[in-house]
Motif scaffolding. Sequence first.
Motif, PDB file in Angstrom:
ATOM      1  N   ARG A   1       0.838  -1.199   0.000  1.00 41.23           N
ATOM      2  CA  ARG A   1       0.000   0.000   0.000  1.00 41.23           C
ATOM      3  C   ARG A   1       0.873   1.250   0.000  1.00 41.23           C
ATOM      4  O   ARG A   1       0.527   2.262  -0.623  1.00 41.23           O
ATOM      5  CB  ARG A   1      -0.930  -0.009   1.216  1.00 41.23           C
ATOM      6  N   ARG A   2       1.997   1.191   0.675  1.00 40.05           N
ATOM      7  CA  ARG A   2       2.865   2.369   0.702  1.00 40.05           C
ATOM      8  C   ARG A   2       3.585   2.563  -0.630  1.00 40.05           C
ATOM      9  O   ARG A   2       3.784   3.685  -1.092  1.00 40.05           O
ATOM     10  CB  ARG A   2       3.892   2.245   1.831  1.00 40.05           C
ATOM     11  N   LEU A   3       4.005   1.436  -1.250  1.00 38.42           N
ATOM     12  CA  LEU A   3       4.678   1.537  -2.549  1.00 38.42           C
ATOM     13  C   LEU A   3       3.710   1.906  -3.674  1.00 38.42           C
ATOM     14  O   LEU A   3       4.118   2.513  -4.670  1.00 38.42           O
ATOM     15  CB  LEU A   3       5.366   0.207  -2.895  1.00 38.42           C
ATOM     16  N   ALA A   4       2.430   1.548  -3.515  1.00 40.69           N
ATOM     17  CA  ALA A   4       1.395   1.850  -4.505  1.00 40.69           C
ATOM     18  C   ALA A   4       1.845   1.525  -5.929  1.00 40.69           C
ATOM     19  O   ALA A   4       1.886   2.390  -6.801  1.00 40.69           O
ATOM     20  CB  ALA A   4       0.982   3.319  -4.410  1.00 40.69           C
ATOM     21  N   PRO A   5       2.186   0.259  -6.192  1.00 39.36           N
ATOM     22  CA  PRO A   5       2.693  -0.084  -7.534  1.00 39.36           C
ATOM     23  C   PRO A   5       1.604   0.010  -8.594  1.00 39.36           C
ATOM     24  O   PRO A   5       0.423  -0.218  -8.333  1.00 39.36           O
ATOM     25  CB  PRO A   5       3.164  -1.530  -7.364  1.00 39.36           C
ATOM     26  N   ARG A   6       2.040   0.335  -9.797  1.00 39.87           N
ATOM     27  CA  ARG A   6       1.093   0.311 -10.907  1.00 39.87           C
ATOM     28  C   ARG A   6       0.778  -1.129 -11.327  1.00 39.87           C
ATOM     29  O   ARG A   6      -0.305  -1.409 -11.820  1.00 39.87           O
ATOM     30  CB  ARG A   6       1.667   1.110 -12.087  1.00 39.87           C
ATOM     31  N   ARG A   7       1.756  -2.026 -11.136  1.00 38.33           N
ATOM     32  CA  ARG A   7       1.549  -3.437 -11.465  1.00 38.33           C
ATOM     33  C   ARG A   7       2.114  -4.290 -10.339  1.00 38.33           C
ATOM     34  O   ARG A   7       3.124  -3.941  -9.730  1.00 38.33           O
ATOM     35  CB  ARG A   7       2.261  -3.823 -12.769  1.00 38.33           C
ATOM     36  N   LEU A   8       1.441  -5.418 -10.090  1.00 36.90           N
ATOM     37  CA  LEU A   8       1.938  -6.392  -9.124  1.00 36.90           C
ATOM     38  C   LEU A   8       2.132  -7.707  -9.866  1.00 36.90           C
ATOM     39  O   LEU A   8       1.196  -8.223 -10.489  1.00 36.90           O
ATOM     40  CB  LEU A   8       0.946  -6.572  -7.978  1.00 36.90           C
ATOM     41  N   VAL A   9       3.356  -8.237  -9.848  1.00 36.98           N
ATOM     42  CA  VAL A   9       3.697  -9.414 -10.650  1.00 36.98           C
ATOM     43  C   VAL A   9       4.120 -10.547  -9.719  1.00 36.98           C
ATOM     44  O   VAL A   9       5.053 -10.392  -8.926  1.00 36.98           O
ATOM     45  CB  VAL A   9       4.836  -9.091 -11.646  1.00 36.98           C
ATOM     46  N   VAL A  10       3.434 -11.679  -9.820  1.00 36.29           N
ATOM     47  CA  VAL A  10       3.734 -12.856  -9.006  1.00 36.29           C
ATOM     48  C   VAL A  10       4.586 -13.810  -9.833  1.00 36.29           C
ATOM     49  O   VAL A  10       4.140 -14.311 -10.874  1.00 36.29           O
ATOM     50  CB  VAL A  10       2.438 -13.557  -8.549  1.00 36.29           C
ATOM     51  N   VAL A  11       5.820 -14.048  -9.386  1.00 37.79           N
ATOM     52  CA  VAL A  11       6.746 -14.922 -10.124  1.00 37.79           C
ATOM     53  C   VAL A  11       6.706 -16.307  -9.470  1.00 37.79           C
ATOM     54  O   VAL A  11       7.645 -16.732  -8.791  1.00 37.79           O
ATOM     55  CB  VAL A  11       8.170 -14.347 -10.133  1.00 37.79           C
ATOM     56  N   ALA A  12       5.585 -16.992  -9.658  1.00 34.62           N
ATOM     57  CA  ALA A  12       5.380 -18.319  -9.072  1.00 34.62           C
ATOM     58  C   ALA A  12       4.190 -18.972  -9.745  1.00 34.62           C
ATOM     59  O   ALA A  12       3.272 -18.280 -10.196  1.00 34.62           O
ATOM     60  CB  ALA A  12       5.142 -18.204  -7.557  1.00 34.62           C
ATOM     61  N   ASP A  13       4.197 -20.305  -9.790  1.00 37.09           N
ATOM     62  CA  ASP A  13       3.053 -20.997 -10.371  1.00 37.09           C
ATOM     63  C   ASP A  13       1.946 -21.145  -9.332  1.00 37.09           C
ATOM     64  O   ASP A  13       2.114 -20.798  -8.158  1.00 37.09           O
ATOM     65  CB  ASP A  13       3.464 -22.350 -10.959  1.00 37.09           C
ATOM     66  N   ASP A  14       0.792 -21.696  -9.755  1.00 36.00           N
ATOM     67  CA  ASP A  14      -0.360 -21.752  -8.850  1.00 36.00           C
ATOM     68  C   ASP A  14      -0.198 -22.791  -7.757  1.00 36.00           C
ATOM     69  O   ASP A  14      -0.966 -22.805  -6.800  1.00 36.00           O
ATOM     70  CB  ASP A  14      -1.650 -21.990  -9.635  1.00 36.00           C
TER      71      ASP A  14
END
Length: 572
Positions: A427-440
């Motif tokens: 919430r503090r970084l407020a990224p424009r994109r959040l990318v998960v580098v992991a499989d399900d």
Amino acid sequence: MAAAEPRPSVIVSHVDIVYTVFAKGGSGRSGGRRGVREVHAVKDVSFVANHGESIGIIGRNGSGKSTLLRAVAGLVPPTRGEVWADGTPSLLGVNAVLVRQLSGARNIYIGAQALGLSKAQVDDIYDEIVEFSGIGDAIHYPMSTYSSGMAARLRFAISTAAVPPVLVIDEALATGDAHFRAKSQERIEALRDQAGTVFLVSHSAATIRAMCDRAMWLDGGTLLMDGPVDDVVDAYAAAAERSLGKAAPREPEVPGVERWAGDTRYHTSALVSRQGTPGRRDTVLLASGADLPLALSAVPAAARVGAPVLLTSPGRLMPVTRKELTRLEARRVLLLGGTDVLAEDVADGVREAGFEVERVDGEDTVTTSLALHATDEGEAGVDAVYLVPGEDAQAALTAVLTAQEEDGRVLLVDPEGPTARHEEVLRRLAPRRLVVVADDRTLSDDVVEALAGLAAGGAERLLAPTPVQAAADAAARFDPARVGEVFVASGAAESVSDAVAGAAVADLADAPLLLVDRDEVPAATHTELERLRPSHVVVLGGPMAVTPSVRQALAGYLGGEEPERTEDDLDL
């Protein structure tokens, strides 16, 4: 409260193991005499293993590793000397009693009962074994239909279902994806927590580092070294490189393609810093060479303040690292992690060298990666934040390389998913994109969906790129007309430490970092090198990581004038 006294679980005292081998002799005539030859497999080995330790055994093929562990397990009697064990050791080798023609389900009962469990006990843990193995409905098929990876996972699940006082594992973890290796590590840690002792033989240095806190190095049946895992594995790797140098002709010089490599990962880290970071630096980030995902996660943060990332042993400040700190004349040294990651002896060594010490401290490696971003000002509105499993160094490397293309950050996360602290930092970084580098299997789709609201552009997965492809994609942003130098490292899991130093220096130099296989240039890297046509290439790591033939091949991509360079006599 004073620490509990170590409690021995295995004592090996002056053990020799000599095999008698019968071989047909003579000159090939029928009825030739049989000769007798003695093979001295283990020579006067002594050590004490304590409850709660996880000990890796390393050495070349034929060095006596497996023979020694079979003696510990009670399967091979010593010729001389004694072996004492507190309880009955269990050899992770139930494969000897498994029947390939029978189903995995039937073999669970055969293997577990061979380990001393009753049928009722196996009934209670059957579902847990099947779930842990991850082979699904194949449990009902004959084991003869299994791939080597499926069979290895089932053997591991069976063999660790009980809680033996001493568990002996011989190459059982060599097969399996990152998800299963993480589960295996958790299982071994659970065994250690229950006061068990684990012995592990593996040819993978990365596996030994991840699974063990102590290592023993055997060569020709002799115990050469016994100590902290990082020290022993690095000494073994350095000896292997020296041996390679003795066995092969000296590596020829390749004009325009130089190699920065030291005897160990710490030497290489210091050498890369010295060559790639001229002049003094206000801040240096010091990371553990035994926790590479955490070290990688710090690279973007270090690059923002112009700080190199140096690796040191988790237990002490390496002399070569101290020498490089002195050259950099840093005002402060940031230690990445609490005392469980970098011991207080490391901090004391830095202070004795005359530097101010600050810790980026969390309860563990994941919370330490969050602490890197917990107090910085002016962070809101970053381009992207990458979430990486805390045990997956190659995923961390992929994230770091991809983050080079934008104003990115890298955070580590446990398999259970992000915590309230992750949400606070996001919430503090407020990224424009959040990318998960992991499989399900590692982070579920539900977790990704829950995170979507913390980024303006939502959350997504990054699954396709390997580190090699991620490096090539990141290099694509560079204009060939403005690129003079390219850094090259191995993309293999066991050589990630070279990429830590390379990623940090490449960021500081605003130069591409490309990855190769040990003995070839991958297609994605080939394409980028053809496009960039650099005037100079720096290979990071020794011949065991990137072979001389690959270094020679890299010369074929050179173009333009090679820049003038001045090399100091490093004497690292």
